[in-house]
Design an enzyme around this catalytic site. Structure first.
Site, short mmCIF file in Angstrom:
data_model
loop_
_atom_site.label_atom_id
_atom_site.label_comp_id
_atom_site.label_asym_id
_atom_site.label_seq_id
_atom_site.Cartn_x
_atom_site.Cartn_y
_atom_site.Cartn_z
CD GLN A 1 -1.03 -0.45 3.72
OE1 GLN A 1 -1.20 0.38 4.62
NE2 GLN A 1 -1.62 -1.66 3.74
CG HIS B 1 -0.39 5.64 3.86
ND1 HIS B 1 -1.50 4.84 3.82
CD2 HIS B 1 0.50 5.02 4.69
CE1 HIS B 1 -1.30 3.78 4.58
NE2 HIS B 1 -0.09 3.86 5.12
CD GLU C 1 2.34 4.31 7.99
OE1 GLU C 1 1.29 4.32 8.64
OE2 GLU C 1 2.55 3.55 7.04
CG HIS D 1 4.21 1.12 3.53
ND1 HIS D 1 3.76 2.31 3.00
CD2 HIS D 1 3.27 0.73 4.43
CE1 HIS D 1 2.60 2.64 3.56
NE2 HIS D 1 2.28 1.69 4.43
NE ARG E 1 -6.27 -3.45 1.00
CZ ARG E 1 -7.53 -3.12 1.21
NH1 ARG E 1 -8.42 -3.22 0.23
NH2 ARG E 1 -7.93 -2.69 2.38
#
Length: 631
Positions: free
Chosen positions: A408, A410, A427, A485, A505
């Site tokens: 996936q 982001h 993150e 990642h 995804r």
């Protein structure tokens, strides 16, 4: 001993004092306002003066609960804004936000007369009173009202201006543009005007540069004209006091300002007038009129009391929200004691204000409410570093990957705001535990084109092009938005991320959802946002651990979104939460306690605790490893 800084902002001078919680002034100083300057320059001077006083007193910043400001004009106590002040020519000045930005301390504000009234209630002539009114008689007439022990602010903090209530309809013109205001009859300026109008040749009032004290001194010297002027002035003041008494029936009505220096010679006749003319004066309580006692210190003490009277913001124990994604396992229950019927248990959202899974407070007056509710009521408890203080910026999770997560990516904030009306997602992962051979996909092996990435997705060969990184306990991965990642099977991870639930995804190993359908892919959006290159950041930690008294601090990731470290407590460790950011602790191993004032909260493996911005000093005691996060 707690203390606060009280600042009395005037058109001529800025006075500031370090005020202890017993409302004694430890140290004070003043500087010229120079009101012709920009508001930013003036506020900068205020902040600098406050910080100099702290240093001069040799005090610990952790014990300062905030900076209170009494400002002339209309002040909005809720927004911290000086709405309008003709004395210093300010309009819509975000004073509290600017002081917090410059100093790191919480800031509260009220009108300067309100602060003076509060100062007299907590430490002056009205000490111990629940209801008191202050009239300051100077160039104009200021007023402050304390009811039930709290300042009466009025709607939008626009009250109360007793000096601009009508005493004599159609009377003398007032500086506000109306006629007959209280200010036109009971201010020191009014007394001087009346004396000049009455002065006759031979009277002691017939002189240049007349002031209010001169009028009283002339009466004391036997001047009949002065005696008649003061008699009329006392009648006006008496009528004003009767109106205040009939409106509020306070325990005390205090007279401040230059005229109050006459003491009993002024207040005695006014007390007699009130008793004779107020409603029910012979049958009910009659307000006592007295001179204010704190003088120029009242404003500083009252401004500091705005902060000192606030209840201490203590630590909040949190209960997480749970997620049962198909790749989860059971270790969050067995290893971290999470109690839920969900099976599998993939994630526990330990610190969250996200609507998809908010944390719930389990201690104190907010128990049973969400952290989002608490911060909506107290946005300053996020910290000065929060983005606009309107949305909580972070989300902290525990993740049990019994099976591999999907590949996936982001989006960043710009793309997420435009396409999803949400935060983007940067993150970091801290590997709490790892099975032998476990790892993650982390960026690409080498830079590829958009066409090559799309072809790899379509042919299910994307993982061939991704960088596989074996992971072990204690490893740190920083995943900026746009990094492709996937967390591999066998990893137990603590994650700190932006408050976002956006995931695009691109590959899911052909798995089916709970309804037997292939899980949705988001290929085009993933192609829009993906960085098609090797990871820009090495596997961490990249800094050495730092020994501190009571343990060790291991820096993990510090970026514009968050600052994360692993804290190992061995004994007793000191800490401070300033106003610039909240602090979150997530216990990853061991057990201990968080000590705050007289309160001690137990911390055990899997427990999350939120320390509000500006909370001050705390201690960590025990033998434990904590993930510490702040802005």
């Amino acid at each position: 001993m707690r203390y606060a800084i009280g600042i009395d902002l005037g058109g001529t001078n800025i006075a500031a004092g370090v005020v202890q919680e017993n409302y004694q002034i430890l140290e004070s100083d003043s500087i010229p306002t120079r009101a012709e300057r920009s508001w930013r320059e003036i506020v900068s001077d205020m902040a600098e003066l406050a910080q100099k006083l702290i240093v001069r007193c040799g005090l610990n910043e952790a014990d300062c609960v905030g900076i209170g400001v009494g400002s002339p004009g209309t002040c909005n106590a809720q927004t911290g804004e000086v709405v309008y002040s003709n004395n210093i020519c300010w309009e819509h000045v975000p004073l509290c936000a600017e002081i917090t930005r410059l100093t790191g301390f919480p800031c509260r504000i009220s009108n300067d007369a309100n602060c003076a009234a509060l100062g007299e209630v907590v430490a002056g002539a009205a000490k111990g009173c629940r209801d008191a009114v202050l009239l300051t008689l100077g160039t104009g007439v200021g007023s402050g009202i304390v009811l039930g022990g709290e300042i009466f602010e009025g709607t939008d903090s626009a009250g109360a201006e007793l000096g601009h209530t009508t005493l004599i309809a159609g009377g003398v013109s007032c500086s506000c543009g109306r006629k007959g205001c209280v200010e036109s009859y009971v201010s020191a300026t009014a007394l001087i005007r009346m004396a000049r109008e009455a002065a006759q040749s031979g009277s002691l009032l017939d002189r240049e540069n007349l002031n209010a004290r001169d009028v009283y001194e002339a009466r004391a010297a036997g001047d009949e004209t002065a005696a008649q002027v003061i008699k009329k002035y006392e009648e006006y003041l008496g009528e004003t006091a009767v109106n205040v008494t009939n409106l509020f029936r306070p325990e005390m009505l205090l007279i401040g300002g230059g005229v109050s220096g006459q003491g009993e010679a002024l207040t005695g006749p006014v007390n007699d007038y009130v008793k004779a003319h107020c409603f029910g004066g012979t049958h009910s309580y009659v307000t006592k009129v007295a001179a204010a006692s704190l003088g120029n210190q009242a404003g500083m003490i009252g401004a500091a009391a705005l902060c000192l009277r606030q209840p201490l913001a203590g630590p909040l124990l949190l209960e997480p929200a749970f997620k049962d994604y198909i790749w989860g396992g059971n270790r969050l229950k067995t290893d971290f004691g999470k109690k839920t019927d969900m099976m599998p248990l993939a994630e526990s959202w330990e610190l969250s204000c996200h609507p998809d899974g908010p944390s719930v407070i389990v201690n104190g007056p907010w128990a049973g409410r969400t952290l989002a509710d608490y911060l909506a009521a107290h946005p300053e408890k996020i910290g000065a570093g929060a983005d606009g203080k309107t949305e909580f910026p972070l989300l902290i999770k525990l993740i049990d990957a019994a099976r591999a997560l999907s590949v996936q990516v982001h989006p960043d904030d710009e793309y997420a705001r435009r396409e999803e009306n949400a935060f983007g997602k940067t993150e970091m992962w801290y590997v709490v535990d790892a099975e032998e051979g476990a790892g993650i996909y982390y960026g690409f092996k080498e830079k590829i084109t958009l066409e090559e990435m799309e072809q790899a997705i379509r042919t299910d060969t994307l993982t061939d092009k991704l960088n596989w990184q074996q992971a072990k306990k204690g490893d740190v991965f920083f995943i900026p938005a746009g990094t492709v990642h996937a967390i591999g099977a066998g990893l137990l991870i603590a994650e700190v991320q932006q408050s976002s639930n956006l995931t695009y995804r691109v590959f899911d190993y052909g798995r089916l959802d709970a309804h037997g359908r292939p899980r949705a892919l988001h290929i085009q959006k993933a192609l829009d946002v993906a960085r098609r290159e090797p990871p820009a950041y090495p596997v961490g930690p990249t800094e050495k651990p730092k020994p501190v008294s009571g343990g060790m601090v291991q820096p993990l990731v510090k970026c514009e979104r968050f600052d994360v470290s692993a804290v190992t407590v061995k004994g007793l460790m000191q800490g401070t939460v300033n106003a610039d950011s909240f602090c979150s602790f997530l216990c990853l191993d061991g057990a201990g306690a968080l000590i705050f004032g007289a309160e001690s909260l137990p911390i055990e493996k899997g427990r999350s605790v939120y320390l509000p911005a500006g909370m001050g000093a705390y201690q960590l005691a025990g033998d434990m490893v904590l993930l510490k996060t702040r802005l």
